[in-house]
Design an enzyme around this catalytic site. Structure first.
Site, PDB file in Angstrom:
ATOM      1  N   GLN A 158       0.822  -1.207   0.000  1.00 31.86           N
ATOM      2  CA  GLN A 158       0.000   0.000   0.000  1.00 31.86           C
ATOM      3  C   GLN A 158       0.858   1.259   0.000  1.00 31.86           C
ATOM      4  OE1 GLN A 158      -2.180   0.793   3.606  1.00 31.86           O
ATOM      5  NE2 GLN A 158      -3.747   1.986   2.563  1.00 31.86           N
TER       6      GLN A 158
ATOM      7  N   TYR B 119       3.134  -7.993  15.493  1.00 30.69           N
ATOM      8  CA  TYR B 119       3.496  -6.860  14.634  1.00 30.69           C
ATOM      9  C   TYR B 119       4.018  -5.703  15.476  1.00 30.69           C
ATOM     10  CZ  TYR B 119       2.866  -3.028  11.268  1.00 30.69           C
ATOM     11  OH  TYR B 119       3.058  -1.943  10.449  1.00 30.69           O
TER      12      TYR B 119
ATOM     13  N   LYS C  50       7.828  -4.105  15.743  1.00 28.23           N
ATOM     14  CA  LYS C  50       8.085  -2.696  15.457  1.00 28.23           C
ATOM     15  C   LYS C  50       8.860  -2.022  16.589  1.00 28.23           C
ATOM     16  CE  LYS C  50       6.484  -2.304  11.332  1.00 28.23           C
ATOM     17  NZ  LYS C  50       7.438  -2.046  10.229  1.00 28.23           N
TER      18      LYS C  50
END
Length: 313
Positions: A10, A137, A141
């Site tokens: 994206q 996730y 990070k």
């Protein structure tokens, strides 16, 4: 040469185009694990878990900047936590080490609001809020932010990072994130389908329009090194809204649009995230400021997606 890893995603799709417009087609190398019809110009198939391949490409093209966007996102990450951890962390470490060995001038690493958990303030979450994510996730990070700072402090590698909120854009389909309802909802509205939302109507989350996200990324990377005071990651904010507010904005343009709410496991992820973000540090250090509110986002999304689906007929 600027290398974009994860150019088919994206962000990568739009960022690659923006970088080509800025620096010229011949100065931007797009890469991903597969080539698609959208990939025009310089392109290499790169699996960033392969250290030697990445090193060879950086040497071959004399790469001076890397935008490392490849990752498994929040919702998809929960389906296979170990694989997500391995991909998200290994690819970053490979990028950092290859950059160090080849004297790459700048590296961009995308972080996320997923780094925040229950112990961070829900409203106006500050840059230095406690980080206790509950998704693989988010955990990856936080790990990545600390590695970025480590490589800067130990090796003086100029790594820069943004904590993206949910990104709303028309150029590509949702990629497996918890905030992706805010993209899919516009697609369903334009093609005349009822939208089944996997979050509750009043779930407020921080979002940012794709144009603002891309501009923030380039502005951060082009800012003088002396202005970059935070070497983990900068908060950036666009606008916060709920699924119900998006639906109401759409109905002002498409009166018969309908939405139902069927929360699933992603509701639990969203409940741990901030409702709004304090991006004061980004505003102070390199003059960040968003341009798009929900009304503007809705107008553009509906216009561009109508064009897209008309062309597809």
């Amino acid at each position: 040469m600027v290398l974009v890893i994860g150019a088919n995603g994206q962000l990568g799709t739009v960022l690659t185009t923006a970088l080509k417009e800025r620096y010229g087609d011949g100065n931007v190398l797009a890469s991903d694990i597969a080539k698609r019809t959208i990939n025009t110009g310089l392109f290499e198939i790169i699996d960033a878990t392969n250290f030697k391949l990445l090193d060879d490409i950086v040497k071959k093209y004399k790469v001076t900047q890397i935008y490392h966007l490849a990752a498994i996102l929040s919702a998809n990450g929960e389906k296979n936590p170990i694989l997500s951890w391995e991909i998200n962390t290994k690819t970053l470490l490979n990028v950092l080490e290859v950059s160090r060995l080849n004297a790459v001038e700048k590296v961009f690493y995308p972080s996320s609001i997923a780094v925040f958990g229950q112990n961070a303030p829900k409203e106006n979450t500050p840059n230095n809020a406690f980080l206790d994510p509950e998704t693989v996730y988010g955990i990856s990070k936080v790990d990545g932010e600390n590695w970025a700072q480590y490589y800067y402090k130990k090796y003086n590698l100029d790594v820069r990072s943004l904590r993206y909120p949910g990104v709303v854009g028309y150029q590509s389909l949702p990629g497996g994130g918890t905030t992706d309802y805010a993209v899919d909802i516009y697609h369903k509205a334009v093609i005349g389908q009822e939208f089944s939302c996997f979050l509750k109507a009043d779930t407020k989350l921080p979002m940012i329009f794709i144009d603002d996200a891309i501009r923030a990324t380039i502005e951060l990377m082009e800012a003088p090194k002396s202005q970059i005071k935070i070497r983990t990651s900068y908060n950036i904010s666009g606008v916060s809204f709920t699924p119900k507010e998006v639906a109401e904005a759409i109905k002002k343009n498409i009166s018969d649009f309908s939405i139902t709410y069927n929360p699933d496991f992603r509701q639990g992820i969203a409940d741990n995230w901030p409702e709004s973000i304090d991006d004061t540090k980004a505003r102070e250090d390199w003059n960040w400021k968003p341009k798009y509110d929900l009304s503007a986002i809705t107008e553009i999304m509906l216009e561009k997606l109508k064009e897209y689906y008309q062309q597809a007929i």
